[in-house]
Design a protein around this motif. Structure first.
Motif, mmCIF file in Angstrom:
data_model
loop_
_atom_site.group_PDB
_atom_site.id
_atom_site.type_symbol
_atom_site.label_atom_id
_atom_site.label_comp_id
_atom_site.label_asym_id
_atom_site.label_seq_id
_atom_site.Cartn_x
_atom_site.Cartn_y
_atom_site.Cartn_z
ATOM 1 N N GLN A 237 0.188 14.507 4.754
ATOM 2 C CA GLN A 237 0.308 15.068 6.097
ATOM 3 C C GLN A 237 -0.881 14.702 6.975
ATOM 4 N N PRO A 238 -0.657 14.663 8.298
ATOM 5 C CA PRO A 238 -1.782 14.451 9.223
ATOM 6 C C PRO A 238 -2.845 15.526 8.992
ATOM 7 N N GLY A 239 -4.099 15.125 9.014
ATOM 8 C CA GLY A 239 -5.207 16.056 8.807
ATOM 9 C C GLY A 239 -5.662 16.168 7.365
ATOM 10 N N LEU B 239 -4.580 10.250 9.750
ATOM 11 C CA LEU B 239 -4.054 10.460 11.103
ATOM 12 C C LEU B 239 -2.567 10.752 11.009
ATOM 13 N N THR B 240 -1.873 9.894 10.272
ATOM 14 C CA THR B 240 -0.444 10.105 10.059
ATOM 15 C C THR B 240 0.047 9.212 8.924
ATOM 16 N N PRO B 241 0.995 9.699 8.151
ATOM 17 C CA PRO B 241 1.676 8.778 7.236
ATOM 18 C C PRO B 241 2.724 8.024 8.068
ATOM 19 N N ILE B 242 2.893 6.759 7.813
ATOM 20 C CA ILE B 242 3.883 5.960 8.537
ATOM 21 C C ILE B 242 5.273 6.349 8.034
ATOM 22 N N ASP B 243 6.196 6.541 8.974
ATOM 23 C CA ASP B 243 7.564 6.947 8.607
ATOM 24 C C ASP B 243 8.168 6.019 7.562
ATOM 25 N N ASP B 244 8.887 6.620 6.631
ATOM 26 C CA ASP B 244 9.636 5.923 5.591
ATOM 27 C C ASP B 244 8.760 5.013 4.719
ATOM 28 N N THR B 245 7.548 5.490 4.408
ATOM 29 C CA THR B 245 6.658 4.774 3.489
ATOM 30 C C THR B 245 6.410 5.671 2.278
ATOM 31 N N GLY C 297 0.844 -1.186 0.000
ATOM 32 C CA GLY C 297 0.000 0.000 0.000
ATOM 33 C C GLY C 297 0.873 1.227 0.000
ATOM 34 N N VAL C 298 0.380 2.306 0.652
ATOM 35 C CA VAL C 298 1.130 3.560 0.668
ATOM 36 C C VAL C 298 1.596 3.952 2.064
ATOM 37 N N GLY C 299 1.020 3.350 3.112
ATOM 38 C CA GLY C 299 1.472 3.628 4.474
ATOM 39 C C GLY C 299 0.795 4.806 5.140
ATOM 40 N N ILE C 300 -0.526 4.750 5.227
ATOM 41 C CA ILE C 300 -1.296 5.823 5.867
ATOM 42 C C ILE C 300 -2.150 5.227 6.979
ATOM 43 N N GLU C 301 -2.147 5.880 8.137
ATOM 44 C CA GLU C 301 -3.117 5.556 9.180
ATOM 45 C C GLU C 301 -4.249 6.554 9.026
ATOM 46 N N MET C 302 -5.500 6.047 8.968
ATOM 47 C CA MET C 302 -6.657 6.896 8.678
ATOM 48 C C MET C 302 -7.743 6.718 9.726
ATOM 49 N N THR C 303 -8.668 7.669 9.734
ATOM 50 C CA THR C 303 -9.873 7.587 10.550
ATOM 51 C C THR C 303 -11.003 8.268 9.790
ATOM 52 N N LEU C 304 -12.220 8.098 10.293
ATOM 53 C CA LEU C 304 -13.362 8.830 9.754
ATOM 54 C C LEU C 304 -13.702 9.944 10.736
#
Length: 187
Positions: free
Chosen positions: A127-129, A113-119, A98-105
């Motif tokens: 960026q977060p937000g 929420l945040t991109p995972i480091d080094d992804t 994938g691309v390495g993103i933590e997400m929420t609704l």
């Protein structure tokens, strides 16, 4: 159009029966009052199956109702079909691409929420937000988090296009990100 009108009238009748009706109040004192909501759900399900403008499978209607019920609780509760659960289990048990993103609704919007480091997402400047408005041109507004994640994942080396809206910006921007192996960090 007449079918939709009949369906809306029937649903309105059921809604009116559900609130403040003497019939419902009498039923609430009966031993089987706990089944009243299930009876109402069953009636609406039957009306939609018989009168909706196009054919809809009962399984799709029930899965949709369950998804809606759990999504109304909080942004972290979700209903998964057996296929979605299998995919989630595979993705949390080993390696995935994938691309390495933590997400929420948040307020119905898919939010980073945040991109995972080094992804790939981190390197692409996500960026977060950031709001994820679309994936490969398809809007995310009606999708669950698991559906969004499923569309962002894909074979290693393939590209995914995300349309993002940054917190302080009025215009969305598009980023193309090449999928890669995403490290799984178990808690």
């Amino acid at each position: 159009m007449r079918t939709l009108s009949v369906l809306c009238s029937a649903l309105l009748g059921l809604a009116l029966l559900g609130g403040g009706s003497p019939v419902l109040a009498a039923a609430a004192s009966a031993p089987d009052a706990k089944y009243e909501d299930l009876r109402r759900f069953s009636q609406v399900l039957d009306l939609v199956e018989r009168n909706y403008v196009k054919d809809v499978s009962r399984a799709d209607l029930i899965n949709g109702a369950l998804k809606g019920m759990l999504s109304a609780l909080d942004p972290h509760s979700t209903f998964m079909t057996p296929e979605e659960y299998k995919e989630m289990h595979e993705n949390t048990a080993g390696e995935f691409f994938g691309v390495g993103i933590e997400m929420t609704l948040e307020n119905g919007q898919v939010t980073v929420l945040t991109p995972i480091d080094d992804t790939p997402a981190f390197r692409a400047g996500v960026q977060p937000g950031d709001l994820i408005l679309s994936i490969n041109g398809q809007p995310t507004q009606e999708l669950s988090l698991s559906e969004v994640a499923s569309r962002i994942r894909g074979p290693k080396g393939t590209e995914v296009e995300l349309t993002l809206l940054r917190t302080n910006s009025k215009t969305p921007h598009t980023v193309r990100i090449v999928r890669d192996a995403i490290p799984l960090v178990s808690v």
